[in-house]
Write a protein that holds these residues in place. Structure first.
Motif, PDB file in Angstrom:
ATOM      1  N   ASP A  43       1.971  15.835  -8.400  1.00  0.00           N
ATOM      2  CA  ASP A  43       0.926  15.700  -7.457  1.00  0.00           C
ATOM      3  C   ASP A  43       0.257  14.175  -7.246  1.00  0.00           C
ATOM      4  N   LYS A  44       0.653  13.349  -8.327  1.00  0.00           N
ATOM      5  CA  LYS A  44       0.156  12.083  -8.347  1.00  0.00           C
ATOM      6  C   LYS A  44       0.782  11.179  -7.323  1.00  0.00           C
ATOM      7  N   HIS A  45       2.101  11.716  -6.719  1.00  0.00           N
ATOM      8  CA  HIS A  45       2.644  10.654  -5.719  1.00  0.00           C
ATOM      9  C   HIS A  45       1.999  10.813  -4.417  1.00  0.00           C
ATOM     10  N   LEU A  46       0.856  10.205  -4.121  1.00  0.00           N
ATOM     11  CA  LEU A  46       0.231  10.394  -2.981  1.00  0.00           C
ATOM     12  C   LEU A  46       0.532   9.300  -1.772  1.00  0.00           C
ATOM     13  N   TRP A  47       1.178   8.342  -2.183  1.00  0.00           N
ATOM     14  CA  TRP A  47       1.734   7.555  -1.311  1.00  0.00           C
ATOM     15  C   TRP A  47       3.238   6.871  -1.716  1.00  0.00           C
ATOM     16  N   GLU A  48       4.031   6.548  -0.589  1.00  0.00           N
ATOM     17  CA  GLU A  48       5.275   6.017  -0.931  1.00  0.00           C
ATOM     18  C   GLU A  48       5.671   5.118   0.132  1.00  0.00           C
ATOM     19  N   SER A  49       6.704   4.352   0.015  1.00  0.00           N
ATOM     20  CA  SER A  49       7.306   3.628   1.129  1.00  0.00           C
ATOM     21  C   SER A  49       8.169   4.490   1.892  1.00  0.00           C
ATOM     22  N   CYS A  50       7.634   4.605   3.459  1.00  0.00           N
ATOM     23  CA  CYS A  50       8.527   5.339   4.331  1.00  0.00           C
ATOM     24  C   CYS A  50       8.809   4.531   5.430  1.00  0.00           C
ATOM     25  N   VAL A  51       9.870   5.204   6.206  1.00  0.00           N
ATOM     26  CA  VAL A  51      10.181   4.688   7.621  1.00  0.00           C
ATOM     27  C   VAL A  51       9.311   4.925   8.642  1.00  0.00           C
TER      28      VAL A  51
END
Length: 147
Positions: A43-51
């Motif tokens: 759950d700690k992955h609230l943001w990532e690099s996205c297209v």
């Protein structure tokens, strides 16, 4: 697709895609990795690099990444099992040099690092140059998705 994708194997710098309307999403590693992120990430992955939609604005998506699965190998016990004593040290030294040092040699031996298909072929060619004509075998093999 052979080779299951696990979240902990996705590079931390990977760019994900969440474009549900994409016609190529079932063949795109970025989209499939996005599904893996949603299903397996803590759950700690609230943001990532996205297209972004800019990638497909004027035609096919410029960020599409085809899925490539490679058969990797590791472990050298089976490889050296039939080597003559007179060849052992020279073969090991050449492989160690090729893999860039003793530390890496032992990482490939233990499976911490895995040999690509081209690395496996180089080692096979080396053994053939010493007169070992049987197909060589490493201790372990696995199909891995290549990011």
């Amino acid at each position: 697709m052979k080779g299951k994708i696990l979240f902990d194997k996705i590079p931390t710098s990977w760019t994900y895609c969440f474009n549900d309307s994409c016609e190529r999403k079932s063949d795109c590693l970025r989209y499939i990795a996005g599904d893996v992120l949603l299903q397996q990430a803590p759950d700690k992955h609230l943001w990532e690099s996205c297209v972004t939609p800019l990638a497909w604005r004027n035609g096919p998506c410029r960020m599409f990444r085809a899925i490539k699965v490679q058969r990797v190998a590791w472990g050298f016990d089976a490889l050296f099992a039939t080597v003559l004593h007179k060849d052992y040290l020279e073969l090991k030294a050449r492989i160690t040099e090729y893999l860039r040092g003793r530390s890496n040699f032992y990482r490939y031996r233990s499976g911490e690092l895995v040999l690509s298909e081209s690395q496996q072929q180089w080692i096979s060619d080396l053994f053939e140059s010493f007169g070992y004509t049987l197909p060589i075998a490493f201790d372990h093999y696995d199909d891995r998705v290549m990011f």
